[in-house]
Design a protein around this motif. Structure first.
Motif, PDB file in Angstrom:
ATOM      1  N   VAL A  82       0.693  -1.264  -0.089  1.00 40.09           N
ATOM      2  CA  VAL A  82       0.142   0.027  -0.075  1.00 40.09           C
ATOM      3  C   VAL A  82       1.012   1.175   0.003  1.00 40.09           C
ATOM      4  O   VAL A  82       1.941   1.348   0.773  1.00 40.09           O
ATOM      5  CB  VAL A  82      -0.868   0.063   1.235  1.00 40.09           C
ATOM      6  N   PHE A  83       0.644   2.176  -1.004  1.00 37.11           N
ATOM      7  CA  PHE A  83       1.402   3.430  -0.855  1.00 37.11           C
ATOM      8  C   PHE A  83       0.386   4.496  -0.904  1.00 37.11           C
ATOM      9  O   PHE A  83      -0.391   4.802  -2.066  1.00 37.11           O
ATOM     10  CB  PHE A  83       2.185   3.701  -2.443  1.00 37.11           C
ATOM     11  N   SER A  84      -0.090   5.331   0.240  1.00 40.74           N
ATOM     12  CA  SER A  84      -1.120   5.983   0.721  1.00 40.74           C
ATOM     13  C   SER A  84      -0.642   7.465   1.226  1.00 40.74           C
ATOM     14  O   SER A  84       0.085   7.029   2.251  1.00 40.74           O
ATOM     15  CB  SER A  84      -2.302   5.158   1.176  1.00 40.74           C
ATOM     16  N   ASP A  85      -1.487   8.365   1.253  1.00 42.39           N
ATOM     17  CA  ASP A  85      -1.364   9.522   1.754  1.00 42.39           C
ATOM     18  C   ASP A  85      -1.825   9.213   3.337  1.00 42.39           C
ATOM     19  O   ASP A  85      -1.585   9.967   4.296  1.00 42.39           O
ATOM     20  CB  ASP A  85      -2.044  10.566   1.485  1.00 42.39           C
ATOM     21  N   PHE A  86      -2.554   8.076   3.542  1.00 37.48           N
ATOM     22  CA  PHE A  86      -3.293   7.805   4.883  1.00 37.48           C
ATOM     23  C   PHE A  86      -2.643   6.583   5.812  1.00 37.48           C
ATOM     24  O   PHE A  86      -3.218   5.836   6.330  1.00 37.48           O
ATOM     25  CB  PHE A  86      -4.659   7.608   4.635  1.00 37.48           C
ATOM     26  N   ALA A  87      -1.147   6.454   5.350  1.00 38.43           N
ATOM     27  CA  ALA A  87      -0.686   5.429   6.225  1.00 38.43           C
ATOM     28  C   ALA A  87      -0.109   5.721   7.492  1.00 38.43           C
ATOM     29  O   ALA A  87       1.063   5.424   7.650  1.00 38.43           O
ATOM     30  CB  ALA A  87       0.630   5.120   5.195  1.00 38.43           C
ATOM     31  N   SER A  88      -1.068   5.937   8.436  1.00 37.36           N
ATOM     32  CA  SER A  88      -0.999   6.145   9.762  1.00 37.36           C
ATOM     33  C   SER A  88      -0.567   4.677  10.343  1.00 37.36           C
ATOM     34  O   SER A  88      -0.771   3.801   9.754  1.00 37.36           O
ATOM     35  CB  SER A  88      -2.179   6.667  10.670  1.00 37.36           C
ATOM     36  N   PRO A  89      -0.070   4.917  11.718  1.00 36.67           N
ATOM     37  CA  PRO A  89       0.278   3.554  12.354  1.00 36.67           C
ATOM     38  C   PRO A  89      -0.887   2.498  12.226  1.00 36.67           C
ATOM     39  O   PRO A  89      -0.591   1.243  12.183  1.00 36.67           O
ATOM     40  CB  PRO A  89       0.699   3.923  13.723  1.00 36.67           C
ATOM     41  N   ALA A  90      -2.037   3.085  12.583  1.00 33.81           N
ATOM     42  CA  ALA A  90      -3.193   2.265  12.595  1.00 33.81           C
ATOM     43  C   ALA A  90      -3.675   1.560  11.199  1.00 33.81           C
ATOM     44  O   ALA A  90      -4.130   0.384  11.145  1.00 33.81           O
ATOM     45  CB  ALA A  90      -4.236   2.982  13.074  1.00 33.81           C
ATOM     46  N   VAL A  91      -3.346   2.633  10.312  1.00 40.00           N
ATOM     47  CA  VAL A  91      -4.027   2.283   9.020  1.00 40.00           C
ATOM     48  C   VAL A  91      -2.653   1.019   8.412  1.00 40.00           C
ATOM     49  O   VAL A  91      -2.980   0.079   7.999  1.00 40.00           O
ATOM     50  CB  VAL A  91      -4.014   3.162   7.978  1.00 40.00           C
ATOM     51  N   VAL A  92      -1.456   1.167   8.889  1.00 44.92           N
ATOM     52  CA  VAL A  92      -0.515   0.204   8.393  1.00 44.92           C
ATOM     53  C   VAL A  92      -0.631  -1.121   9.142  1.00 44.92           C
ATOM     54  O   VAL A  92      -0.686  -2.182   8.568  1.00 44.92           O
ATOM     55  CB  VAL A  92       0.980   0.799   8.950  1.00 44.92           C
ATOM     56  N   ARG A  93      -1.121  -1.209  10.330  1.00 40.93           N
ATOM     57  CA  ARG A  93      -1.397  -2.311  11.076  1.00 40.93           C
ATOM     58  C   ARG A  93      -2.556  -3.233  10.276  1.00 40.93           C
ATOM     59  O   ARG A  93      -2.723  -4.255   9.962  1.00 40.93           O
ATOM     60  CB  ARG A  93      -1.776  -2.002  12.365  1.00 40.93           C
ATOM     61  N   LYS A  94      -3.670  -1.997  10.074  1.00 39.94           N
ATOM     62  CA  LYS A  94      -4.855  -2.910   9.520  1.00 39.94           C
ATOM     63  C   LYS A  94      -4.421  -3.437   7.967  1.00 39.94           C
ATOM     64  O   LYS A  94      -4.903  -4.660   7.670  1.00 39.94           O
ATOM     65  CB  LYS A  94      -5.902  -1.710   9.206  1.00 39.94           C
ATOM     66  N   CYS A  95      -3.879  -2.719   7.258  1.00 43.85           N
ATOM     67  CA  CYS A  95      -3.255  -3.184   6.051  1.00 43.85           C
ATOM     68  C   CYS A  95      -2.511  -4.423   6.023  1.00 43.85           C
ATOM     69  O   CYS A  95      -2.781  -5.813   5.248  1.00 43.85           O
ATOM     70  CB  CYS A  95      -2.507  -2.122   5.094  1.00 43.85           C
ATOM     71  N   ARG A  96      -1.514  -4.638   6.996  1.00 40.90           N
ATOM     72  CA  ARG A  96      -0.784  -5.852   7.106  1.00 40.90           C
ATOM     73  C   ARG A  96      -1.721  -7.016   7.701  1.00 40.90           C
ATOM     74  O   ARG A  96      -1.440  -8.116   7.163  1.00 40.90           O
ATOM     75  CB  ARG A  96       0.363  -5.395   8.084  1.00 40.90           C
ATOM     76  N   ALA A  97      -2.352  -6.863   8.504  1.00 40.60           N
ATOM     77  CA  ALA A  97      -3.565  -7.674   8.791  1.00 40.60           C
ATOM     78  C   ALA A  97      -4.419  -8.182   7.840  1.00 40.60           C
ATOM     79  O   ALA A  97      -4.665  -9.368   7.884  1.00 40.60           O
ATOM     80  CB  ALA A  97      -4.418  -7.157  10.118  1.00 40.60           C
ATOM     81  N   GLN A  98      -4.574  -7.537   6.888  1.00 42.30           N
ATOM     82  CA  GLN A  98      -5.356  -7.976   5.592  1.00 42.30           C
ATOM     83  C   GLN A  98      -4.307  -8.256   4.577  1.00 42.30           C
ATOM     84  O   GLN A  98      -5.094  -8.739   3.552  1.00 42.30           O
ATOM     85  CB  GLN A  98      -6.114  -6.848   5.159  1.00 42.30           C
ATOM     86  N   GLY A  99      -3.292  -8.486   4.796  1.00 44.87           N
ATOM     87  CA  GLY A  99      -2.112  -9.370   3.945  1.00 44.87           C
ATOM     88  C   GLY A  99      -1.329  -8.577   3.074  1.00 44.87           C
ATOM     89  O   GLY A  99      -0.437  -9.156   2.412  1.00 44.87           O
ATOM     90  N   ALA A 100      -1.332  -7.310   3.521  1.00 46.82           N
ATOM     91  CA  ALA A 100      -0.431  -6.335   2.691  1.00 46.82           C
ATOM     92  C   ALA A 100       1.141  -6.548   3.179  1.00 46.82           C
ATOM     93  O   ALA A 100       1.213  -6.814   4.382  1.00 46.82           O
ATOM     94  CB  ALA A 100      -0.685  -4.808   2.772  1.00 46.82           C
ATOM     95  N   LEU A 101       1.985  -6.626   2.307  1.00 44.95           N
ATOM     96  CA  LEU A 101       3.562  -6.664   2.974  1.00 44.95           C
ATOM     97  C   LEU A 101       3.865  -5.300   3.713  1.00 44.95           C
ATOM     98  O   LEU A 101       4.564  -5.654   4.863  1.00 44.95           O
ATOM     99  CB  LEU A 101       4.505  -6.882   1.693  1.00 44.95           C
ATOM    100  N   ASP A 102       3.546  -4.284   3.290  1.00 45.55           N
ATOM    101  CA  ASP A 102       3.981  -3.041   3.889  1.00 45.55           C
ATOM    102  C   ASP A 102       2.702  -1.887   3.471  1.00 45.55           C
ATOM    103  O   ASP A 102       1.978  -2.207   2.575  1.00 45.55           O
ATOM    104  CB  ASP A 102       4.983  -2.608   3.788  1.00 45.55           C
ATOM    105  N   ALA A 103       2.789  -0.801   4.293  1.00 50.61           N
ATOM    106  CA  ALA A 103       1.860   0.196   4.017  1.00 50.61           C
ATOM    107  C   ALA A 103       2.794   1.563   4.149  1.00 50.61           C
ATOM    108  O   ALA A 103       3.450   1.505   5.260  1.00 50.61           O
ATOM    109  CB  ALA A 103       0.838   0.338   4.973  1.00 50.61           C
TER     110      ALA A 103
END
Length: 127
Positions: A82-103
């Motif tokens: 994920v490459f986003s303006d909204f990559a806060s720590p909480a969003v990073v955790r959510k993305c990783r929990a949903q299978g992303a390698l990184d946010a």
């Protein structure tokens, strides 16, 4: 062997920046681009297993990158960053929990380059 990339990004300038970065780092082939959630989901459905890596924005012109992330996780071997303006720590955790390698935050372009350099030459294993 090049890593085949699907780019899901609706901002033209960011799309161009990522395209240039893929060329600069080397070892990547851009095989598809989408600007909306529905377009990305259709692309993934119509091209199963073709993309090794999905570079994904969360806030799209239409829809959400979270739905694309969930769709990529269902039945796709593609890795997602994920490459986003909204990559806060909480969003990073959510993305990783949903299978992303990184946010990665769009404000940290260098971190995306480091990610690509680390992952080039590592195509997704068939699963």
């Amino acid at each position: 062997m090049s890593i085949r990339v699907l780019l899901v990004e609706d901002v033209k300038a960011t799309h161009q920046l990522i395209t240039e970065l893929l060329d600069f780092v080397g070892g990547f082939e851009l095989i598809g681009t989408c600007t909306t959630e529905s377009g990305a989901l259709v692309w993934l459905h119509d091209h199963p297993g073709e993309a090794d890596l999905v570079i994904l924005d969360l806030m799209l012109r239409e829809g959400s990158g979270f739905s694309v992330l969930a769709g990529a996780a269902r039945g796709q071997a593609a890795k997602v960053v994920v490459f986003s303006d909204f990559a806060s720590p909480a969003v990073v955790r959510k993305c990783r929990a949903q299978g992303a390698l990184d946010a990665i935050s769009k404000s940290d372009y260098r971190q995306l380059r480091v990610f690509l350099e680390k992952h080039r030459g590592e195509p997704a294993e068939a699963g």
